[in-house]
Design a protein around this motif. Sequence first.
Motif, PDB file in Angstrom:
ATOM      1  N   GLN A   8       2.532  15.977 -11.206  1.00 30.99           N
ATOM      2  CA  GLN A   8       3.215  15.700  -9.946  1.00 30.99           C
ATOM      3  C   GLN A   8       2.306  14.917  -9.005  1.00 30.99           C
ATOM      4  OE1 GLN A   8       5.070  19.091  -8.093  1.00 30.99           O
ATOM      5  NE2 GLN A   8       5.324  18.042  -6.129  1.00 30.99           N
ATOM      6  N   ARG A   9       2.862  13.880  -8.411  1.00 25.57           N
ATOM      7  CA  ARG A   9       2.112  13.072  -7.453  1.00 25.57           C
ATOM      8  C   ARG A   9       2.062  13.755  -6.096  1.00 25.57           C
ATOM      9  NH1 ARG A   9       5.109   7.263  -7.673  1.00 25.57           N
ATOM     10  NH2 ARG A   9       5.904   7.411  -9.806  1.00 25.57           N
ATOM     11  N   GLY A  10       0.938  13.648  -5.434  1.00 28.45           N
ATOM     12  CA  GLY A  10       0.817  14.150  -4.065  1.00 28.45           C
ATOM     13  C   GLY A  10       1.259  15.581  -3.901  1.00 28.45           C
ATOM     14  N   SER A  11       0.938  16.418  -4.872  1.00 30.22           N
ATOM     15  CA  SER A  11       1.447  17.800  -4.860  1.00 30.22           C
ATOM     16  C   SER A  11       0.936  18.609  -3.667  1.00 30.22           C
ATOM     17  CB  SER A  11       1.056  18.506  -6.163  1.00 30.22           C
ATOM     18  OG  SER A  11      -0.347  18.460  -6.361  1.00 30.22           O
ATOM     19  N   ARG A  12      -0.219  18.241  -3.120  1.00 32.17           N
ATOM     20  CA  ARG A  12      -0.744  18.986  -1.969  1.00 32.17           C
ATOM     21  C   ARG A  12       0.084  18.753  -0.720  1.00 32.17           C
ATOM     22  NH1 ARG A  12      -7.345  18.103  -2.497  1.00 32.17           N
ATOM     23  NH2 ARG A  12      -7.569  19.087  -4.562  1.00 32.17           N
ATOM     24  N   ARG A  13       0.824  17.644  -0.696  1.00 32.80           N
ATOM     25  CA  ARG A  13       1.631  17.321   0.482  1.00 32.80           C
ATOM     26  C   ARG A  13       3.125  17.502   0.216  1.00 32.80           C
ATOM     27  NH1 ARG A  13      -1.723  13.249  -0.636  1.00 32.80           N
ATOM     28  NH2 ARG A  13       0.012  11.915  -1.290  1.00 32.80           N
ATOM     29  N   ASP A  14       3.459  18.046  -0.941  1.00 32.63           N
ATOM     30  CA  ASP A  14       4.859  18.140  -1.352  1.00 32.63           C
ATOM     31  C   ASP A  14       5.152  19.556  -1.839  1.00 32.63           C
ATOM     32  OD1 ASP A  14       7.429  17.388  -1.944  1.00 32.63           O
ATOM     33  OD2 ASP A  14       6.918  16.093  -3.636  1.00 32.63           O
ATOM     34  N   ILE A  15       6.431  19.838  -2.030  1.00 32.38           N
ATOM     35  CA  ILE A  15       6.819  21.105  -2.623  1.00 32.38           C
ATOM     36  C   ILE A  15       6.486  21.091  -4.113  1.00 32.38           C
ATOM     37  CG2 ILE A  15       8.679  21.442  -0.963  1.00 32.38           C
ATOM     38  CD1 ILE A  15      10.625  20.542  -3.173  1.00 32.38           C
ATOM     39  N   ASP A  16       6.430  22.255  -4.724  1.00 33.06           N
ATOM     40  CA  ASP A  16       6.211  22.349  -6.162  1.00 33.06           C
ATOM     41  C   ASP A  16       7.522  21.995  -6.862  1.00 33.06           C
ATOM     42  OD1 ASP A  16       5.929  23.171  -8.839  1.00 33.06           O
ATOM     43  OD2 ASP A  16       4.470  24.698  -8.299  1.00 33.06           O
ATOM     44  N   ARG A  17       7.524  20.879  -7.594  1.00 33.52           N
ATOM     45  CA  ARG A  17       8.732  20.394  -8.255  1.00 33.52           C
ATOM     46  C   ARG A  17       8.782  20.752  -9.741  1.00 33.52           C
ATOM     47  NH1 ARG A  17      11.331  16.646  -5.009  1.00 33.52           N
ATOM     48  NH2 ARG A  17      10.147  15.975  -3.167  1.00 33.52           N
ATOM     49  N   VAL A  18       7.808  21.502 -10.223  1.00 33.88           N
ATOM     50  CA  VAL A  18       7.699  21.746 -11.659  1.00 33.88           C
ATOM     51  C   VAL A  18       8.863  22.558 -12.207  1.00 33.88           C
ATOM     52  CG1 VAL A  18       6.331  22.891 -13.447  1.00 33.88           C
ATOM     53  CG2 VAL A  18       5.212  21.471 -11.736  1.00 33.88           C
ATOM     54  N   ASP A  19       9.214  23.658 -11.554  1.00 34.93           N
ATOM     55  CA  ASP A  19      10.296  24.496 -12.077  1.00 34.93           C
ATOM     56  C   ASP A  19      11.606  23.716 -12.194  1.00 34.93           C
ATOM     57  OD1 ASP A  19       8.634  26.666 -12.332  1.00 34.93           O
ATOM     58  OD2 ASP A  19       9.188  27.561 -10.401  1.00 34.93           O
ATOM     59  N   ALA A  20      11.887  22.880 -11.197  1.00 34.63           N
ATOM     60  CA  ALA A  20      13.131  22.113 -11.212  1.00 34.63           C
ATOM     61  C   ALA A  20      13.138  21.093 -12.353  1.00 34.63           C
ATOM     62  CB  ALA A  20      13.338  21.409  -9.870  1.00 34.63           C
ATOM     63  N   ILE A  21      11.999  20.428 -12.560  1.00 34.89           N
ATOM     64  CA  ILE A  21      11.971  19.423 -13.624  1.00 34.89           C
ATOM     65  C   ILE A  21      11.993  20.079 -14.995  1.00 34.89           C
ATOM     66  CG2 ILE A  21       9.472  19.157 -13.923  1.00 34.89           C
ATOM     67  CD1 ILE A  21      12.104  16.346 -13.765  1.00 34.89           C
ATOM     68  N   LEU A  22      11.400  21.252 -15.128  1.00 31.22           N
ATOM     69  CA  LEU A  22      11.463  21.962 -16.410  1.00 31.22           C
ATOM     70  C   LEU A  22      12.901  22.337 -16.746  1.00 31.22           C
ATOM     71  CD1 LEU A  22       8.320  24.287 -16.290  1.00 31.22           C
ATOM     72  CD2 LEU A  22       8.686  22.295 -17.754  1.00 31.22           C
ATOM     73  N   THR A  23      13.660  22.735 -15.744  1.00 26.68           N
ATOM     74  CA  THR A  23      15.073  23.055 -15.964  1.00 26.68           C
ATOM     75  C   THR A  23      15.834  21.810 -16.396  1.00 26.68           C
ATOM     76  OG1 THR A  23      15.027  24.830 -14.321  1.00 26.68           O
ATOM     77  CG2 THR A  23      17.185  23.925 -14.879  1.00 26.68           C
ATOM     78  N   ALA A  24      15.565  20.684 -15.740  1.00 19.72           N
ATOM     79  CA  ALA A  24      16.252  19.441 -16.084  1.00 19.72           C
ATOM     80  C   ALA A  24      15.890  18.968 -17.491  1.00 19.72           C
ATOM     81  CB  ALA A  24      15.896  18.362 -15.062  1.00 19.72           C
ATOM     82  N   LEU A  25      14.658  19.245 -17.929  1.00 21.70           N
ATOM     83  CA  LEU A  25      14.195  18.782 -19.233  1.00 21.70           C
ATOM     84  C   LEU A  25      14.560  19.722 -20.377  1.00 21.70           C
ATOM     85  CD1 LEU A  25      10.620  17.516 -18.268  1.00 21.70           C
ATOM     86  CD2 LEU A  25      12.616  16.111 -18.837  1.00 21.70           C
ATOM     87  N   ALA A  26      15.188  20.829 -20.060  1.00 25.22           N
ATOM     88  CA  ALA A  26      15.505  21.827 -21.090  1.00 25.22           C
ATOM     89  C   ALA A  26      16.460  21.297 -22.149  1.00 25.22           C
ATOM     90  CB  ALA A  26      16.083  23.077 -20.437  1.00 25.22           C
ATOM     91  N   THR A  27      17.249  20.280 -21.807  1.00 26.03           N
ATOM     92  CA  THR A  27      18.221  19.744 -22.762  1.00 26.03           C
ATOM     93  C   THR A  27      17.659  18.589 -23.593  1.00 26.03           C
ATOM     94  OG1 THR A  27      19.084  18.225 -21.070  1.00 26.03           O
ATOM     95  CG2 THR A  27      20.149  20.384 -21.258  1.00 26.03           C
ATOM     96  N   VAL A  28      16.437  18.162 -23.319  1.00 29.97           N
ATOM     97  CA  VAL A  28      15.829  17.052 -24.056  1.00 29.97           C
ATOM     98  C   VAL A  28      15.430  17.517 -25.462  1.00 29.97           C
ATOM     99  CG1 VAL A  28      13.886  15.450 -24.151  1.00 29.97           C
ATOM    100  CG2 VAL A  28      14.991  15.945 -21.963  1.00 29.97           C
ATOM    101  N   GLN A  29      15.702  16.672 -26.449  1.00 30.73           N
ATOM    102  CA  GLN A  29      15.333  16.988 -27.825  1.00 30.73           C
ATOM    103  C   GLN A  29      13.814  16.881 -27.979  1.00 30.73           C
ATOM    104  OE1 GLN A  29      17.755  17.714 -30.178  1.00 30.73           O
ATOM    105  NE2 GLN A  29      16.226  18.185 -31.737  1.00 30.73           N
ATOM    106  N   THR A  30      13.149  17.997 -28.231  1.00 26.78           N
ATOM    107  CA  THR A  30      11.699  18.019 -28.345  1.00 26.78           C
ATOM    108  C   THR A  30      11.267  18.737 -29.617  1.00 26.78           C
ATOM    109  OG1 THR A  30      11.534  20.082 -27.090  1.00 26.78           O
ATOM    110  CG2 THR A  30      11.348  18.017 -25.844  1.00 26.78           C
ATOM    111  N   VAL A  31      10.024  18.499 -30.012  1.00 24.27           N
ATOM    112  CA  VAL A  31       9.414  19.269 -31.092  1.00 24.27           C
ATOM    113  C   VAL A  31       8.844  20.565 -30.522  1.00 24.27           C
ATOM    114  CG1 VAL A  31       7.597  19.281 -32.859  1.00 24.27           C
ATOM    115  CG2 VAL A  31       8.889  17.187 -32.397  1.00 24.27           C
ATOM    116  N   ARG A  32       8.231  20.455 -29.357  1.00 24.75           N
ATOM    117  CA  ARG A  32       7.800  21.612 -28.577  1.00 24.75           C
ATOM    118  C   ARG A  32       8.231  21.370 -27.143  1.00 24.75           C
ATOM    119  NH1 ARG A  32       7.563  23.272 -32.840  1.00 24.75           N
ATOM    120  NH2 ARG A  32       5.904  24.415 -33.933  1.00 24.75           N
TER     121      ARG A  32
END
Length: 219
Positions: A8-32
């Motif tokens: 995440q860019r500029g995370s010290r000045r922004d909200i934590d966006r990791v949980d939201a992006i992990l949810t969005a990426l849950a449908t992506v075809q991955t090996v892991r």
Amino acid sequence: MFVLTVDQRGSRRDIDRVDAILTALATVQTVRAFERTAGDEIQGVLADPVTAARLAVELTAEGHWSVGIGAGPVDEPLPPSTRAGRGPAFLRARTAVEQAKADPSHLGFQGGPADADPAGPSSAEPDPDAPRPGAPDLAAAVQAQLRLILRVRARQRETTRQAYDLALTGLTQAEAAARLGITQQAVSERLDTALYRPLEEVMGHAVALAAALEAREGS
């Protein structure tokens, strides 16, 4: 394999966006699957170069992430957790994301040796990783092409970007026109202004080179 390290860019000045992006990426075809690896960083393992390249570009284009793609072998067998993965592709993804943070495009790509050639080593060369003068640097080419796409997209106006994004989802021009409330001709003009077809050609070349580079190391 293609390992994506996303920070995440500029995370010290922004909200934590990791949980939201992990949810969005849950449908992506991955090996892991993508997982939080440390702080505001996530990582996932993919086998498909098309998915890896397009996902990296889309995440970077959002404006909140620096993305590094590492192409190459991984230590087998892969553990269930992405965080426990090891191998050249993981190391390259780390290098790539650090390079991405220092580039205006915020995207980096690292592959095999700089002399990697999709035709493979010749019988006259006992060391396939030895530098070969004049041989193409496929990793640098892939990185340049993906960065070019991002730099052009960053200069698109909002109206052209809307048409561009809808086209990327697979909508026809008629369907995009209905979604935007404009004529099909207007959509066509916006896609032309957005350089949609040329950028898609560049993406196709980048994916082909990435696949050739990964296949060469896997052979």
